[in-house]
Design an enzyme around this catalytic site. Sequence first.
Site, mmCIF file in Angstrom:
data_model
loop_
_atom_site.group_PDB
_atom_site.id
_atom_site.type_symbol
_atom_site.label_atom_id
_atom_site.label_comp_id
_atom_site.label_asym_id
_atom_site.label_seq_id
_atom_site.Cartn_x
_atom_site.Cartn_y
_atom_site.Cartn_z
ATOM 1 N N SER A 9 37.502 29.302 30.840
ATOM 2 C CA SER A 9 37.061 28.551 29.888
ATOM 3 C C SER A 9 35.518 27.961 29.831
ATOM 4 O O SER A 9 35.194 28.379 30.024
ATOM 5 C CB SER A 9 39.218 27.864 29.923
ATOM 6 O OG SER A 9 39.317 26.900 28.587
ATOM 7 N N ASP B 179 44.105 35.902 24.593
ATOM 8 C CA ASP B 179 44.156 34.635 24.246
ATOM 9 C C ASP B 179 44.428 33.955 23.385
ATOM 10 O O ASP B 179 44.251 33.797 22.487
ATOM 11 C CB ASP B 179 42.748 34.714 24.796
ATOM 12 C CG ASP B 179 41.830 32.862 25.013
ATOM 13 O OD1 ASP B 179 43.165 32.238 24.690
ATOM 14 O OD2 ASP B 179 41.728 33.488 25.974
ATOM 15 N N HIS C 200 46.089 32.928 28.007
ATOM 16 C CA HIS C 200 44.508 31.691 28.126
ATOM 17 C C HIS C 200 44.256 31.903 30.175
ATOM 18 O O HIS C 200 44.933 31.736 30.767
ATOM 19 C CB HIS C 200 44.437 30.460 27.662
ATOM 20 C CG HIS C 200 43.177 30.053 28.326
ATOM 21 N ND1 HIS C 200 41.997 30.767 27.349
ATOM 22 C CD2 HIS C 200 43.148 28.693 28.435
ATOM 23 C CE1 HIS C 200 40.883 29.366 27.938
ATOM 24 N NE2 HIS C 200 41.127 28.788 28.405
#
Length: 525
Positions: free
Chosen positions: A185, A398, A436
């Site tokens: 991320s 995601d 994610h």
Amino acid sequence: MRRILFCSLALLVSSAIGHAATCASLASLTMPDTTITGAETMAAGSLKPPYGPTLSDLPAFCRVTGVLHPTSDSHILFEVWLPEKQAAKGQQGWNRRLLDVGNGGFAGTIYYEGMAGNLRKGYATAGTDTGHQADAEDASWAYRHPEKIKDFGYRALHLTTERAKVIVAAFYETAPMKVYFDACSDGGREALVEAQRYPEDYDGILAGAPANDWTHLISSGLDVGHSLVADPAAYISSLKLPAITAAVLAACDAQDGLKDGILNDPRECHFDPGTLLCKSGDELTCLTAPQVGALRKLYAGGNDSEGRLISPGLMPGDESSWKAWAIGNAPSESNYVQNFFRYMVYDDPTWSGLTANVDTSLRAANEKMAEPLNATDPDLSRFIAHGGKLILYHGWNDPAISPLNTIAYYDSVVAKLGPAQAESSVKLYMVPGMAHCAGGPGPSAFGQLGIPTAKGPGMLSLLEDWVETGKAPTELVATKYSADKKVQMTRPLCPYPQIAKYAGHGDPDDSTSFSCVMPAKANNK
């Protein structure tokens, strides 16, 4: 200037080697713009850090804490954890590697859980809060603090890495054999910042779901938010998300040869949201006309006023996971959009995304924040010349960052360097059914972020082999675990653009029933 700084670091590392150090003596280390605030031997067992859960099953280690202050407005907390030189019986000793952790969102905390996982495996490890202490969705610390934004954007991690190398060399009387970074991320963005700006910091980098094009990602969210929030009638309740997922899977699940609740490549699914249009009244199993338009926008991504794509949209197949990232509990502006523009771009706490012009906001974001935050440079030649290896990965489902963004960056690297050079040092793995960084309906445990897979080596191990022996990674196995940590499913992950194809027979929950093959047609869409 960069060459001078590198030479200075090399001198610091070399001077640290050869002077035997106890843990306590590390408190007296002298490094530029650095204050060591603690150096303490921690007994094996549990540790309660300043925030987050209690960490258990830790081996004995030397815990070094410090503050970096490269500018008068910088206050960057960092920690370096060092396994004991002589490990107690039954404990893991130092494996001669340094493995650093990254951050998520707007950062603001040290990722202690990641450091603990690294320590248990014998790594020396380091982490930083990137120069502020706050929740990951809070950027109020950036209000009128341009130096703190630079610390967050690139400076804090780089300086932490440099200092960690010196501390490791002082404690063990030898430099680390290799230095690695594993994050996802914003941590994926940090990973690419390192490869692009500071190519000699790391030998191997594992970068998941990178938010590397920060200004376009957040500005795209502003445009998508207009479709979802500006008209309350267009807002899609999270209660409707399961019906959307069910409709998508009914239309597309069998396209890859196996009906299993996972889309192998969601780009092949051309689901029409209009098929969910309510025929007689609003129900949880259908969408109103404004909601159909909002869903189309979520899939399409954000655009400027001339229709040019700002950042790609979300993929179909696991809309049920969209609540936390894309939908929320009620119609409201995204915290990331609001905080970014209020406190980083405009320095205006009253700024509202509901009335903001997308083109003007995008232009302002790029002019002010692209330089300190974005990591989009495809020229990794200096990182490769250093011997660096980079593995990118992204979950196809995601709900926070479009997987198409990572594919676009990978393609740009290949175009810039040429296929041969790119292939020699950069790999991309797309993960079907992963959300994610982890989770989702598909197998999503493959050695990233310390999450073990059940079969074969994980991705970090493959990265280490690539760096240390020259053996390039090919396929690996991802695992889906149940809530009680039992293996539910294993699947191969294939280097992009290959996909895992079901053999047509055998247990569909076992990776041996699949093989990595090139797709039937080019998918560079």
